[in-house]
Design a protein around this motif. Sequence first.
Motif, PDB file in Angstrom:
ATOM      1  N   SER A 258       0.825  -1.208   0.000  1.00  0.00           N
ATOM      2  CA  SER A 258       0.000   0.000   0.000  1.00  0.00           C
ATOM      3  C   SER A 258       0.864   1.265   0.000  1.00  0.00           C
ATOM      4  O   SER A 258       0.612   2.184  -0.759  1.00  0.00           O
ATOM      5  N   ARG A 259       1.925   1.280   0.807  1.00  0.00           N
ATOM      6  CA  ARG A 259       2.792   2.471   0.878  1.00  0.00           C
ATOM      7  C   ARG A 259       3.978   2.301  -0.059  1.00  0.00           C
ATOM      8  O   ARG A 259       4.810   1.405   0.117  1.00  0.00           O
ATOM      9  N   ILE A 260       4.066   3.186  -1.026  1.00  0.00           N
ATOM     10  CA  ILE A 260       5.052   3.031  -2.097  1.00  0.00           C
ATOM     11  C   ILE A 260       5.804   4.346  -2.297  1.00  0.00           C
ATOM     12  O   ILE A 260       5.196   5.415  -2.305  1.00  0.00           O
ATOM     13  N   ALA A 261       7.125   4.241  -2.455  1.00  0.00           N
ATOM     14  CA  ALA A 261       7.922   5.435  -2.756  1.00  0.00           C
ATOM     15  C   ALA A 261       8.469   5.348  -4.180  1.00  0.00           C
ATOM     16  O   ALA A 261       8.905   4.277  -4.620  1.00  0.00           O
ATOM     17  N   VAL A 262       8.428   6.463  -4.882  1.00  0.00           N
ATOM     18  CA  VAL A 262       8.942   6.551  -6.245  1.00  0.00           C
ATOM     19  C   VAL A 262      10.094   7.545  -6.273  1.00  0.00           C
ATOM     20  O   VAL A 262       9.942   8.689  -5.828  1.00  0.00           O
ATOM     21  N   VAL A 263      11.236   7.111  -6.773  1.00  0.00           N
ATOM     22  CA  VAL A 263      12.387   8.001  -6.951  1.00  0.00           C
ATOM     23  C   VAL A 263      12.690   8.055  -8.444  1.00  0.00           C
ATOM     24  O   VAL A 263      12.920   7.021  -9.074  1.00  0.00           O
ATOM     25  N   ASP A 264      12.659   9.259  -9.018  1.00  0.00           N
ATOM     26  CA  ASP A 264      12.810   9.425 -10.466  1.00  0.00           C
ATOM     27  C   ASP A 264      14.102  10.196 -10.730  1.00  0.00           C
ATOM     28  O   ASP A 264      14.183  11.406 -10.478  1.00  0.00           O
ATOM     29  N   TRP A 265      15.140   9.487 -11.257  1.00  0.00           N
ATOM     30  CA  TRP A 265      16.416  10.179 -11.533  1.00  0.00           C
ATOM     31  C   TRP A 265      16.606  10.470 -13.023  1.00  0.00           C
ATOM     32  O   TRP A 265      17.679  10.920 -13.418  1.00  0.00           O
ATOM     33  N   ASP A 266      15.580  10.209 -13.831  1.00  0.00           N
ATOM     34  CA  ASP A 266      15.631  10.677 -15.221  1.00  0.00           C
ATOM     35  C   ASP A 266      15.833  12.195 -15.193  1.00  0.00           C
ATOM     36  O   ASP A 266      15.334  12.879 -14.295  1.00  0.00           O
ATOM     37  N   VAL A 267      16.547  12.734 -16.182  1.00  0.00           N
ATOM     38  CA  VAL A 267      16.895  14.163 -16.146  1.00  0.00           C
ATOM     39  C   VAL A 267      15.678  15.061 -16.368  1.00  0.00           C
ATOM     40  O   VAL A 267      15.719  16.258 -16.088  1.00  0.00           O
ATOM     41  N   HIS A 268      14.599  14.476 -16.893  1.00  0.00           N
ATOM     42  CA  HIS A 268      13.366  15.246 -17.111  1.00  0.00           C
ATOM     43  C   HIS A 268      12.397  15.028 -15.940  1.00  0.00           C
ATOM     44  O   HIS A 268      12.471  14.007 -15.253  1.00  0.00           O
ATOM     45  N   HIS A 269      11.493  15.983 -15.755  1.00  0.00           N
ATOM     46  CA  HIS A 269      10.554  15.887 -14.620  1.00  0.00           C
ATOM     47  C   HIS A 269       9.584  14.709 -14.795  1.00  0.00           C
ATOM     48  O   HIS A 269       8.995  14.539 -15.867  1.00  0.00           O
ATOM     49  N   GLY A 270       9.404  13.935 -13.732  1.00  0.00           N
ATOM     50  CA  GLY A 270       8.455  12.815 -13.783  1.00  0.00           C
ATOM     51  C   GLY A 270       7.023  13.297 -13.572  1.00  0.00           C
ATOM     52  O   GLY A 270       6.339  12.907 -12.617  1.00  0.00           O
ATOM     53  N   ASN A 271       6.546  14.129 -14.495  1.00  0.00           N
ATOM     54  CA  ASN A 271       5.239  14.777 -14.308  1.00  0.00           C
ATOM     55  C   ASN A 271       4.065  13.809 -14.335  1.00  0.00           C
ATOM     56  O   ASN A 271       3.070  14.013 -13.644  1.00  0.00           O
ATOM     57  N   GLY A 272       4.172  12.743 -15.147  1.00  0.00           N
ATOM     58  CA  GLY A 272       3.046  11.817 -15.267  1.00  0.00           C
ATOM     59  C   GLY A 272       2.857  11.015 -13.992  1.00  0.00           C
ATOM     60  O   GLY A 272       1.730  10.859 -13.499  1.00  0.00           O
ATOM     61  N   THR A 273       3.960  10.532 -13.447  1.00  0.00           N
ATOM     62  CA  THR A 273       3.900   9.803 -12.174  1.00  0.00           C
ATOM     63  C   THR A 273       3.383  10.735 -11.080  1.00  0.00           C
ATOM     64  O   THR A 273       2.526  10.370 -10.283  1.00  0.00           O
ATOM     65  N   GLN A 274       3.903  11.940 -11.062  1.00  0.00           N
ATOM     66  CA  GLN A 274       3.480  12.915 -10.048  1.00  0.00           C
ATOM     67  C   GLN A 274       1.978  13.190 -10.161  1.00  0.00           C
ATOM     68  O   GLN A 274       1.267  13.222  -9.143  1.00  0.00           O
TER      69      GLN A 274
ATOM     70  N   ALA B 232      11.648   8.919   6.366  1.00  0.00           N
ATOM     71  CA  ALA B 232      10.477   9.507   7.025  1.00  0.00           C
ATOM     72  C   ALA B 232       9.187   8.847   6.538  1.00  0.00           C
ATOM     73  O   ALA B 232       8.239   8.682   7.297  1.00  0.00           O
ATOM     74  N   PHE B 233       9.159   8.459   5.267  1.00  0.00           N
ATOM     75  CA  PHE B 233       7.912   7.951   4.675  1.00  0.00           C
ATOM     76  C   PHE B 233       7.667   6.482   5.011  1.00  0.00           C
ATOM     77  O   PHE B 233       6.534   6.054   5.204  1.00  0.00           O
ATOM     78  N   GLY B 234       8.749   5.684   5.040  1.00  0.00           N
ATOM     79  CA  GLY B 234       8.588   4.272   5.389  1.00  0.00           C
ATOM     80  C   GLY B 234       7.835   3.446   4.366  1.00  0.00           C
ATOM     81  O   GLY B 234       6.797   2.857   4.665  1.00  0.00           O
ATOM     82  N   PRO B 235       8.334   3.359   3.120  1.00  0.00           N
ATOM     83  CA  PRO B 235       7.632   2.601   2.081  1.00  0.00           C
ATOM     84  C   PRO B 235       7.796   1.090   2.254  1.00  0.00           C
ATOM     85  O   PRO B 235       8.719   0.633   2.934  1.00  0.00           O
ATOM     86  N   GLU B 236       6.907   0.332   1.594  1.00  0.00           N
ATOM     87  CA  GLU B 236       7.041  -1.131   1.549  1.00  0.00           C
ATOM     88  C   GLU B 236       7.875  -1.568   0.355  1.00  0.00           C
ATOM     89  O   GLU B 236       8.337  -2.705   0.287  1.00  0.00           O
ATOM     90  N   ILE B 237       8.015  -0.687  -0.619  1.00  0.00           N
ATOM     91  CA  ILE B 237       8.887  -0.936  -1.780  1.00  0.00           C
ATOM     92  C   ILE B 237       9.301   0.418  -2.348  1.00  0.00           C
ATOM     93  O   ILE B 237       8.543   1.394  -2.250  1.00  0.00           O
ATOM     94  N   VAL B 238      10.514   0.483  -2.904  1.00  0.00           N
ATOM     95  CA  VAL B 238      10.981   1.693  -3.574  1.00  0.00           C
ATOM     96  C   VAL B 238      11.005   1.411  -5.075  1.00  0.00           C
ATOM     97  O   VAL B 238      11.623   0.433  -5.529  1.00  0.00           O
TER      98      VAL B 238
END
Length: 370
Positions: A172-188, A255-261
């Motif tokens: 249920s709790r998921i963290a997304v880290v986007d290191w692509d050089v462009h903004h991850g607007n769709g995920t956001q 701080a967020f404590g995700p179940e998967i990154v």
Amino acid sequence: MATGYLWHELFGWHDTGTNTGLFGSNPAAGLQPLQHFENAETKTRMNSLVGASGLLEHLVPLAPRPATDEELQRVHRAAHVQRIREESALPKGGDAGDGLSPFGHGGFEIAALAAGGAIVAAEAVMSGQVTNAYALIRPPGHHATPETGMGFCIFSNLAVAARHLQATGQASRIAVVDWDVHHGNGTQATFWEDPEVLTISVHQDNVFPPDSGALDEQGAGAAAGTAINVPLPAGSGVGAYLDVFTRVVVPALDAFGPEIVLVASGFDASAADPLARQMMTANGYRQLTELLMDAANRLCDGRLMMTHEGGYSPAYVPFCGLAVLEALSGHQTGIEDPFDPIFSGFAGQELQPHQAEVIDAAAALAQQLA
Ligand code: 6DK
Ligand code: ZN
């Protein structure tokens, strides 16, 4: 501890065309045509290097399946899915939505396979079949919004995988880290009002989409504060990226404590990329991966899944990808990055004061999560 690796030959067949009139190809003006920047070569060469290096023998092969309409529609409007299906049936295919993102006949099936590949890789991690996984999928996904494709993306692969884990009770709790050089607007956009999904995008300030990914975009309603943007100035190098991950990304994950990154892994912040102006190196991406693995080990038994996004240097993307896969699997191939002596020696690889200012502001946002 095992690392999953997902690739399919069809990902190399997604046809973004030549003579598109895009990016300097202008046959009408008598210019020699170019391939679209988002062509197969960066990805097929990365897959070749993974094989030729011998690393493949230390990875668990994962096979994609197409995402179903129901799975795609957990993120996307039915009308978007239907339009892509219809244009894909045309002899010459269509465009994902912005005129920059052509696809050929049969493009729907390949895009659905990319989204399904992200689902398969995420499930392999959640089930414990593997500890972490890399989905080398194409077309990319992180710009596709619920309503439309854009920026070379048709479906939001990583978001479809995240929604699938939530809908099937796998996380249920998921963290997304986007290191692509462009903004991850769709995920956001997908998770803008979902307090259960933290999205962090580290990108070059104001490249693509235009005017997207500023520090003040932070999520809405109950999810206020769960979108973090780090718009780094052009010219940022390994020092800036390490500082972002140490002072913003890792503290936010803690701080967020995700179940998967989940990681949106584009290699277009590299020093060799034609579409942006950052100076990341393969060893830099290795170190970012190690920082994320440390955090995932602390927070969620190491569960980490990466989807491939952009990266437009056919020469360098394979070495960046190999370094990330070496880190994920803990297996070193001994193959050295031939570009490292050049790129690591660039002046300005160290953190610069004007970069630290942006990172300070983002670090304050990560603090507020705690
Ligand atoms: N810019 C991606 O790498 C895609 O993030 C990047 C798309 C860059 C498009 C560059 C571009 C414009 C166009 C029109 C107006 C302003 C700017 F999704 C990934 F593939 F990962 O054309
Ligand atoms: Zn990109």
